[in-house]
Motif scaffolding. Sequence first.
Motif, short mmCIF file in Angstrom:
data_model
loop_
_atom_site.label_atom_id
_atom_site.label_comp_id
_atom_site.label_asym_id
_atom_site.label_seq_id
_atom_site.Cartn_x
_atom_site.Cartn_y
_atom_site.Cartn_z
N THR A 206 -36.51 4.86 15.41
CA THR A 206 -37.32 5.46 14.34
C THR A 206 -38.27 4.43 13.74
O THR A 206 -39.45 4.71 13.50
CB THR A 206 -36.41 6.04 13.24
N TYR A 207 -37.75 3.24 13.50
CA TYR A 207 -38.54 2.18 12.86
C TYR A 207 -39.75 1.80 13.71
O TYR A 207 -40.86 1.62 13.19
CB TYR A 207 -37.64 0.96 12.64
N TYR A 208 -39.55 1.71 15.03
CA TYR A 208 -40.65 1.33 15.91
C TYR A 208 -41.39 2.53 16.50
O TYR A 208 -42.21 2.38 17.40
CB TYR A 208 -40.13 0.45 17.05
N GLU A 209 -41.03 3.73 15.99
CA GLU A 209 -41.69 4.97 16.40
C GLU A 209 -41.64 5.15 17.92
O GLU A 209 -42.63 5.49 18.58
CB GLU A 209 -43.15 5.01 15.91
N LEU A 210 -40.47 4.93 18.48
CA LEU A 210 -40.26 5.08 19.92
C LEU A 210 -39.71 6.47 20.24
O LEU A 210 -39.18 7.15 19.36
CB LEU A 210 -39.28 4.01 20.41
N PRO A 211 -39.82 6.89 21.50
CA PRO A 211 -39.31 8.21 21.89
C PRO A 211 -37.79 8.31 21.74
O PRO A 211 -37.10 7.29 21.67
CB PRO A 211 -39.73 8.35 23.36
N PHE A 212 -37.29 9.54 21.70
CA PHE A 212 -35.87 9.86 21.69
C PHE A 212 -35.15 9.45 20.40
O PHE A 212 -33.93 9.38 20.38
CB PHE A 212 -35.14 9.22 22.89
N ASN A 213 -35.89 9.18 19.33
CA ASN A 213 -35.21 8.82 18.09
C ASN A 213 -34.44 10.01 17.51
O ASN A 213 -33.29 9.87 17.08
CB ASN A 213 -36.19 8.23 17.07
N ASN A 214 -35.08 11.19 17.52
CA ASN A 214 -34.39 12.38 17.01
C ASN A 214 -33.20 12.75 17.90
O ASN A 214 -32.13 13.14 17.41
CB ASN A 214 -35.35 13.57 16.92
N GLU A 215 -33.40 12.63 19.22
CA GLU A 215 -32.32 12.94 20.15
C GLU A 215 -31.11 12.02 19.93
O GLU A 215 -29.96 12.44 20.09
CB GLU A 215 -32.81 12.82 21.59
N SER A 216 -31.38 10.77 19.57
CA SER A 216 -30.29 9.82 19.32
C SER A 216 -29.47 10.23 18.12
O SER A 216 -28.23 10.16 18.14
CB SER A 216 -30.86 8.41 19.11
N TYR A 217 -30.15 10.70 17.07
CA TYR A 217 -29.43 11.19 15.89
C TYR A 217 -28.60 12.42 16.24
O TYR A 217 -27.47 12.59 15.76
CB TYR A 217 -30.40 11.53 14.76
N ASN A 218 -29.17 13.30 17.07
CA ASN A 218 -28.45 14.51 17.47
C ASN A 218 -27.21 14.16 18.30
O ASN A 218 -26.14 14.77 18.14
CB ASN A 218 -29.37 15.43 18.28
N LEU A 219 -27.36 13.18 19.18
CA LEU A 219 -26.23 12.73 19.98
C LEU A 219 -25.14 12.13 19.10
O LEU A 219 -23.95 12.30 19.34
CB LEU A 219 -26.70 11.72 21.02
#
Length: 391
Positions: A206-219
């Motif tokens: 999230t901090y570096y605005e990289l992909p899969f940040n939301n998916e990581s929280y969901n996981l």
Amino acid sequence: MPDITIWNLILLAEIGFGFILLLFLLKVSTKLNWYLPLAIYVLLVMIDCYSEFLFQTGNIVNTPHLLYASEPFNLLAGPMIYLYARSQEYQRFKWIKTDFLLLTPSIISLLVYIPTYTMSAADKILEYQNYGTLESDVENFVWEWIFLVSINVTFFAGALQRFKNYNDKIKTLYSNIKNADLRITQILIRLCIAIYILELVAVFLTYYELPFNNESYNLYDIFQLIVLVLIGYDAFRTYKHSATIKQEWQRIHLEDGQNIIQPIKYANSNLTPEQSAEIKAKLQMYMEKHEPYLESQMRIKDLAEQTGISSHQISQVLNESFNQNFFEFVNCYRVKKAKALIEDPTNAPLTLTAIGFEAGFNSKTTFYEAFKKATGTTPAQYKQNLSLSDY
């Protein structure tokens, strides 16, 4: 009302299941009080999930005074799991004076958040609406999570180390450790470590605005739900067999308590190489001739009484001459016996589990693990290979 997503529903499922689990753990704690720290952990998960739900759905604006209310409690997760691990080790929960030190990170966090808690409702709503818009806010968020994960993972690692040391000592004394095996608790702790590391990864994404940040929280939420289910399974299984487990643990701690607490050391041993070789030969001859390993509850104390060799000397010889502990030494003979039983055509009607019990194992799991470790194959594969070799 904001849209409810599938991930918000998962949070609600965690809260609902957590509430039912909390009530059950409190009931379990009336018989097995070592589950009390785990009940507190489940409560912390519920508080965290509820706070996250309010934040994600925007409902926090209706209850602004709950903003960041759960943050100090998040630092109690690791200490509670550590207390649970310690309580599992001794099969009782006891609060000692030094345990107040476990609350220190949470108290520090509480002091840091006091200025936020004293803000007006309007200022808290504004804080929520502007959350993450300043680079300094995001940077502070990252460092806060590094601190949170570091503290909790440190406690989790400490709990795992306690179990490792304890299992090593138990295996020095007992040939079967079915009821003393805390593997489910160890899996639970490893999952907790994975959860916090996953959340830290999500924070950096999230901090570096990289992909899969939301998916990581969901996981992360899915893993957390799995942890709650595992806690429920462990508690139900233990509660169902509580009387047997308490008797077994009482036997272990009363009979060999001093040996369990203190590791066996050989630095001051006066056992000569010749004496060691003599004891080694005597042990091998006795095991082959009398087959004491067929007794599933065999202890090093029992073997000492039967052979006239002290438990200390037996342990030293097994460690130095066989490079094994008592658990491994006895189970090697049991595996050898099981192989002979499998190879005997007259035992064809017997199930493999029955053969394991005949060989001295007290559980299917212990039998299969010991067999595979010794032979590199499972009992079923070994039997199948024998059948194929006959053709």
